[in-house]
Scaffold this motif. Structure first.
Motif, PDB file in Angstrom:
ATOM      1  N   VAL B  78       0.877  -1.246  -0.130  1.00  0.00           N
ATOM      2  CA  VAL B  78      -0.024   0.096  -0.256  1.00  0.00           C
ATOM      3  C   VAL B  78       0.819   1.099   0.081  1.00  0.00           C
ATOM      4  O   VAL B  78       2.023   1.459   0.370  1.00  0.00           O
ATOM      5  CB  VAL B  78      -0.990   0.197   1.206  1.00  0.00           C
ATOM      6  N   SER B  79       0.201   2.338  -0.497  1.00  0.00           N
ATOM      7  CA  SER B  79       0.902   3.611  -0.753  1.00  0.00           C
ATOM      8  C   SER B  79      -0.028   4.434   0.262  1.00  0.00           C
ATOM      9  O   SER B  79      -1.329   4.255   0.455  1.00  0.00           O
ATOM     10  CB  SER B  79       0.925   4.033  -1.992  1.00  0.00           C
ATOM     11  N   LEU B  80       0.418   5.806   0.582  1.00  0.00           N
ATOM     12  CA  LEU B  80      -0.367   6.753   1.233  1.00  0.00           C
ATOM     13  C   LEU B  80      -1.806   6.834   0.484  1.00  0.00           C
ATOM     14  O   LEU B  80      -2.675   7.388   1.117  1.00  0.00           O
ATOM     15  CB  LEU B  80       0.537   8.052   1.319  1.00  0.00           C
ATOM     16  N   SER B  81      -1.649   6.938  -0.826  1.00  0.00           N
ATOM     17  CA  SER B  81      -3.036   7.263  -1.673  1.00  0.00           C
ATOM     18  C   SER B  81      -3.840   5.928  -1.413  1.00  0.00           C
ATOM     19  O   SER B  81      -5.003   6.021  -1.856  1.00  0.00           O
ATOM     20  CB  SER B  81      -2.725   7.336  -2.897  1.00  0.00           C
ATOM     21  N   ASP B  82      -3.641   4.848  -0.708  1.00  0.00           N
ATOM     22  CA  ASP B  82      -4.441   3.971  -0.352  1.00  0.00           C
ATOM     23  C   ASP B  82      -5.632   4.228   0.738  1.00  0.00           C
ATOM     24  O   ASP B  82      -6.384   3.406   1.274  1.00  0.00           O
ATOM     25  CB  ASP B  82      -3.979   2.476  -0.401  1.00  0.00           C
ATOM     26  N   THR B  83      -5.075   5.311   1.460  1.00  0.00           N
ATOM     27  CA  THR B  83      -5.978   5.694   2.619  1.00  0.00           C
ATOM     28  C   THR B  83      -7.428   5.831   2.142  1.00  0.00           C
ATOM     29  O   THR B  83      -7.463   6.776   1.519  1.00  0.00           O
ATOM     30  CB  THR B  83      -5.167   7.027   3.455  1.00  0.00           C
ATOM     31  N   ALA B  84      -8.267   5.164   2.794  1.00  0.00           N
ATOM     32  CA  ALA B  84      -9.691   5.424   2.297  1.00  0.00           C
ATOM     33  C   ALA B  84     -10.693   4.417   3.153  1.00  0.00           C
ATOM     34  O   ALA B  84      -9.886   3.824   3.995  1.00  0.00           O
ATOM     35  CB  ALA B  84      -9.763   4.738   0.733  1.00  0.00           C
ATOM     36  N   VAL B  85     -11.828   4.396   2.991  1.00  0.00           N
ATOM     37  CA  VAL B  85     -12.808   3.630   3.569  1.00  0.00           C
ATOM     38  C   VAL B  85     -12.937   2.360   2.387  1.00  0.00           C
ATOM     39  O   VAL B  85     -13.408   2.658   1.237  1.00  0.00           O
ATOM     40  CB  VAL B  85     -13.954   4.353   3.858  1.00  0.00           C
ATOM     41  N   TYR B  86     -13.002   1.166   2.933  1.00  0.00           N
ATOM     42  CA  TYR B  86     -13.241  -0.172   2.066  1.00  0.00           C
ATOM     43  C   TYR B  86     -14.547  -0.757   2.474  1.00  0.00           C
ATOM     44  O   TYR B  86     -14.726  -0.947   3.662  1.00  0.00           O
ATOM     45  CB  TYR B  86     -12.094  -1.058   2.117  1.00  0.00           C
ATOM     46  N   TYR B  87     -15.474  -0.899   1.595  1.00  0.00           N
ATOM     47  CA  TYR B  87     -16.886  -1.319   1.888  1.00  0.00           C
ATOM     48  C   TYR B  87     -16.664  -2.951   1.211  1.00  0.00           C
ATOM     49  O   TYR B  87     -16.688  -3.037   0.110  1.00  0.00           O
ATOM     50  CB  TYR B  87     -17.920  -0.701   1.415  1.00  0.00           C
ATOM     51  N   CYS B  88     -17.334  -3.766   1.966  1.00  0.00           N
ATOM     52  CA  CYS B  88     -17.735  -5.195   1.623  1.00  0.00           C
ATOM     53  C   CYS B  88     -19.169  -5.123   1.409  1.00  0.00           C
ATOM     54  O   CYS B  88     -19.834  -4.985   2.378  1.00  0.00           O
ATOM     55  CB  CYS B  88     -17.307  -6.326   2.818  1.00  0.00           C
ATOM     56  N   LEU B  89     -19.545  -5.745   0.200  1.00  0.00           N
ATOM     57  CA  LEU B  89     -21.191  -5.747  -0.101  1.00  0.00           C
ATOM     58  C   LEU B  89     -21.200  -7.404  -0.594  1.00  0.00           C
ATOM     59  O   LEU B  89     -20.512  -8.062  -1.177  1.00  0.00           O
ATOM     60  CB  LEU B  89     -21.481  -5.137  -1.340  1.00  0.00           C
ATOM     61  N   VAL B  90     -22.364  -7.816  -0.235  1.00  0.00           N
ATOM     62  CA  VAL B  90     -22.917  -9.020  -0.692  1.00  0.00           C
ATOM     63  C   VAL B  90     -24.163  -9.010  -1.315  1.00  0.00           C
ATOM     64  O   VAL B  90     -25.140  -8.615  -0.850  1.00  0.00           O
ATOM     65  CB  VAL B  90     -22.816 -10.144   0.393  1.00  0.00           C
ATOM     66  N   GLY B  91     -24.262  -9.913  -2.642  1.00  0.00           N
ATOM     67  CA  GLY B  91     -25.465  -9.671  -3.445  1.00  0.00           C
ATOM     68  C   GLY B  91     -25.514 -10.151  -4.704  1.00  0.00           C
ATOM     69  O   GLY B  91     -24.396 -10.667  -4.781  1.00  0.00           O
ATOM     70  N   GLY B  92     -26.589 -10.160  -5.491  1.00  0.00           N
ATOM     71  CA  GLY B  92     -26.488 -10.801  -6.642  1.00  0.00           C
ATOM     72  C   GLY B  92     -25.487 -10.064  -7.609  1.00  0.00           C
ATOM     73  O   GLY B  92     -25.354  -8.866  -7.521  1.00  0.00           O
ATOM     74  N   GLN B  93     -25.160 -10.718  -8.628  1.00  0.00           N
ATOM     75  CA  GLN B  93     -24.235 -10.033  -9.565  1.00  0.00           C
ATOM     76  C   GLN B  93     -25.090  -9.546 -10.840  1.00  0.00           C
ATOM     77  O   GLN B  93     -24.453  -8.542 -11.302  1.00  0.00           O
ATOM     78  CB  GLN B  93     -23.443 -11.153 -10.433  1.00  0.00           C
TER      79      GLN B  93
END
Lengths: 113, 111
Positions: B78-93
């Motif tokens: 990772v680099s500094l620019s990867d600082t973020a919020v990461y969301y996991c979602l589950v559902g149909g494609q």
């Protein structure tokens, strides 16, 4: 390919006033979503359209919020009257007819004072 | 819809690998797992999607065990620019599925 366009970028209104947000999805995208994101929280789905029909509006506060997508393309979200707790970023997203990858606009930051 | 649980926050340093695990015990047979990334003042951005085993793209890898009750997003070096919020979602494609976001994981990459 142009992205999802939203306007305005920022809006400040007084409580009890009304406000409207506009969204133009990516061309050809049938599904359009409006989300509310309060600071520090994940996006909360307000309403989902499939073409010009509503698929899900179970979390839309219908006493003050309304949304339409009359021609199945662009959409407007309205709040009337606004409350202080409506201060948030309002995000619009769209998905293609084939795949569920959502493309989001930059959002409209609403401040109600 | 399957509910997801992920850590609220994680700290890392530049050059390290970051692994974020998401629990989704009630995932349905036809559900996919999708991860989004959100930078401040921007809308979420699709990172990766998978159904089982391992998926890799130019940004991340997604590991899904056989029981599919959890998944791990791996961000290499990772680099500094990867600082973020990461969301996991589950559902149909399929297109038109409901996209339900949880609270996400706030990743802070330090120098």
């Amino acid at each position: 390919e142009a992205g999802v366009a939203q306007s305005p970028r920022y809006k400040i209104i007084e409580k009890r006033q009304s406000v409207a947000f506009w969204c133009n999805p990516i061309s050809g995208h049938a599904t359009l979503y409006w989300y509310q994101q309060i600071l520090g929280q994940g996006p909360k789905l307000l309403i989902q359209f499939q073409n010009n029909g509503v698929v899900d509006d179970s979390q839309l506060p219908k006493d003050r919020f309304s949304a339409e997508r009359l021609k199945g393309v662009d959409s407007t979200l309205k709040i009337q009257p606004a409350k202080l707790e409506d201060s948030a970023v309002y995000l619009c997203a769209s998905t293609s007819p084939v795949f569920s990858e959502a493309f989001f606009g930059q959002g409209t930051r609403l401040t109600v004072v | 819809l399957a509910k997801t649980t992920q850590p609220i926050s994680m700290d890392s340093y530049e050059g390290q690998e970051v692994n974020i695990t998401c629990s989704h015990n009630n995932i349905a047979t036809n559900d996919y797992i999708t991860w989004y990334q959100q930078f401040p003042s921007q809308g979420p951005r699709f990172i990766i999607q998978g159904y089982k085993t391992k998926v890799t793209n130019e940004v991340a890898s997604l590991f899904i065990p056989a029981d599919r009750k959890s998944s791990t997003l791996s961000l290499p070096r990772v680099s500094l620019s990867d600082t973020a919020v990461y969301y996991c979602l589950v559902g149909g494609q399929a297109a038109g599925n409901k996209l339900t976001f949880g609270g996400g994981t706030r990743v802070l990459v330090k120098p």
